[in-house]
Scaffold this active site. Structure first.
Site, short mmCIF file in Angstrom:
data_model
loop_
_atom_site.label_atom_id
_atom_site.label_comp_id
_atom_site.label_asym_id
_atom_site.label_seq_id
_atom_site.Cartn_x
_atom_site.Cartn_y
_atom_site.Cartn_z
N ARG A 189 36.36 55.95 19.61
CA ARG A 189 37.74 55.81 20.06
C ARG A 189 38.51 57.10 19.81
O ARG A 189 39.26 57.55 20.68
CB ARG A 189 38.45 54.64 19.38
CG ARG A 189 39.84 54.37 19.98
CD ARG A 189 40.55 53.20 19.31
NE ARG A 189 41.73 52.79 20.07
CZ ARG A 189 42.94 53.35 19.96
NH1 ARG A 189 43.15 54.34 19.11
NH2 ARG A 189 43.94 52.91 20.70
N CYS A 190 38.32 57.70 18.64
CA CYS A 190 39.01 58.95 18.33
C CYS A 190 38.68 60.05 19.34
O CYS A 190 39.51 60.90 19.63
CB CYS A 190 38.63 59.44 16.94
SG CYS A 190 39.27 58.45 15.58
N MET A 191 37.45 60.04 19.86
CA MET A 191 36.98 61.12 20.71
C MET A 191 37.33 60.92 22.19
O MET A 191 36.87 61.70 23.03
CB MET A 191 35.46 61.27 20.58
CG MET A 191 35.02 61.74 19.22
SD MET A 191 33.26 62.14 19.16
CE MET A 191 32.52 60.57 19.58
N ASN A 196 35.87 52.09 14.31
CA ASN A 196 36.48 52.91 15.35
C ASN A 196 35.67 52.80 16.64
O ASN A 196 35.02 53.74 17.08
CB ASN A 196 36.58 54.37 14.88
CG ASN A 196 37.43 55.21 15.81
OD1 ASN A 196 36.92 56.02 16.58
ND2 ASN A 196 38.73 55.04 15.73
N GLY A 238 35.47 58.45 15.24
CA GLY A 238 34.44 57.78 16.02
C GLY A 238 34.70 57.82 17.51
O GLY A 238 35.51 58.61 18.01
#
Length: 409
Positions: free
Chosen positions: A398-400, A353, A396
């Site tokens: 990218r998710c955040m 990620n 990770g």
């Protein structure tokens, strides 16, 4: 300063990005609520905030303007009493049956909060029985329930800003989330996109939460100006992908003419496409090797035709990607390398990620040292952020992050 949305790739230099700094909602996690609130553990808030601040600083140091979801929402509500009242009413409605049962009391409590940022943060962190009734005695509910009971639950997944909406070209998919726990999260993006002066009237909505099928932003990847990738996963249904594709193809200003749907195993470990597959350079992708044997890929087309045409695409993933991206070859960088143990461990901690902030430059969790070394050996510049606490939420870099503006490739 850029206004509106401009996001036609996963790798163009990042110029503007939306984050949410973890707040009191993490402190309101309790063991009995973990499964319902989609957490496996309770992060230490102040450690998580330090890590998140490091993440934001890495982005700023590399040329990105960082804006925060809570600040943009507060700016929308400031000075508009009618909008503030509607926001409170809709927040309560989305918070579930208990909140609706106490809607009059909750509405009075929340509207008494005069500072718009404080109001927004309170709707995020949750409202307990004791908050609303600090001195209540003599009612059955006050005798039975303690201050630990929430009339409006916390929404601790908010620091994963990628999921409630996704920027696609100049438009947005404002998503219908997989769980009731997360559906309240879309309200903040909705108010920002519809009412903030930087976005109001400038952003077509390709999907909205009142559509029935669920879809989440971690499954949506901008592969190029013309090709959108979407995961069929635990949290995104194929029907939602069809509706999204139809809306994009109907927008004459959109350049996308192909949607590739990637079917991955429907498990929590692989909850979104971006937990197993992200782009790190023009011709390089990270991938969790565990999906390669089972991955199915489908092509959706039909721009200008009024109906979708769908077919399954055969061939190895790298061959398919190279063909659709017009490249001679694509390199797949395996999370964990040749070690199955490292692959499983680092995928669980979001080794795949990555957040690409320019071609060949990525932000990663420092804990995934095996994958990080392989990335560096492959010519990728790796910017490592601390990750002891943030990673407990199962997401990770990218998710955040939600890129709002990227340069063209």
């Amino acid at each position: 300063m850029e206004t509106g949305i401009h996001n036609t790739s996963e790798i163009g230099r990042l110029r503007k990005v939306l984050l949410h700094r973890p707040g009191q909602e993490l402190e309101n996690l309790m063991p009995e609520y973990l499964e319902r609130l989609l957490f496996d553990d309770i992060p230490y808030l102040y450690g998580a905030q330090r890590e998140h601040d490091c993440f934001a600083q890495i982005l700023r140091d590399n040329g990105a303007e960082v804006v925060y979801l809570e600040d943009l929402t507060a700016q929308v509500l400031a000075g508009d009493e009618e909008l503030r009242r509607r926001f409170v009413e809709e927040t309560i409605r989305r918070a579930g049956s208990t909140a609706m049962g106490y809607r009059g009391d909750l509405k009075r409590y929340l509207l008494d909060i005069q500072d718009p940022l404080e109001l927004v943060l309170k709707t995020m962190e949750g409202v307990s029985y004791q908050d609303v009734f600090p001195n209540e005695q003599g009612r059955l509910s006050s005798l039975v329930h303690t201050g630990a009971r929430f009339l409006m639950p916390p929404i601790p997944n908010l620091y994963f800003t990628r999921d409630p909406f996704a920027c696609i070209g100049r438009g947005v998919s404002l998503n219908h989330m997989f769980t009731a726990t997360r559906n309240r999260e879309t309200l903040y993006g909705d108010y920002v996109l519809r009412h903030h002066p930087d976005y109001a009237g400038q952003v077509p909505l390709y999907y909205t939460p009142d559509q029935y099928f669920w879809i989440e932003g971690g499954d949506i990847l901008n592969l190029s100006r013309r090709v959108l990738g979407v995961g069929i996963s635990q949290r995104t249904q194929p029907e939602a992908i069809e509706q999204l594709a139809s809306a994009i193809f109907a927008d004459e200003s959109s350049e996308i003419d192909t949607v590739l749907a990637f079917e991955i195993p429907s498990t929590r470990a692989f909850m979104h496409l971006d937990t197993v597959f992200t782009q790190v350079d023009v011709d390089k992708f990270t991938v969790h090797p565990g999906i390669l044997g089972t991955l199915r890929i489908f092509e959706l087309t039909g721009r200008g035709q009024g109906k979708l045409t769908t077919r399954e695409v055969s061939g190895p993933l790298e061959q398919v990607l190279a063909g659709y991206l017009g490249l001679d070859r694509v390199q797949l960088i395996r999370c964990g390398g040749s070690s199955q143990i490292a692959a499983e461990r680092e995928q669980w901690n979001d080794g795949s990620n990555t957040l690409c902030i320019a071609p060949g430059v990525v932000v990663v969790y420092d804990r995934n040292y095996v994958t990080n070394q392989i990335l560096e050996d492959s010519g990728i510049r790796v910017l490592k952020m601390p990750s002891a606490e943030l990673s407990r939420g199962r997401g990770g870099p990218r998710c955040m992050s939600m890129p709002l503006w990227r340069d063209e490739i």
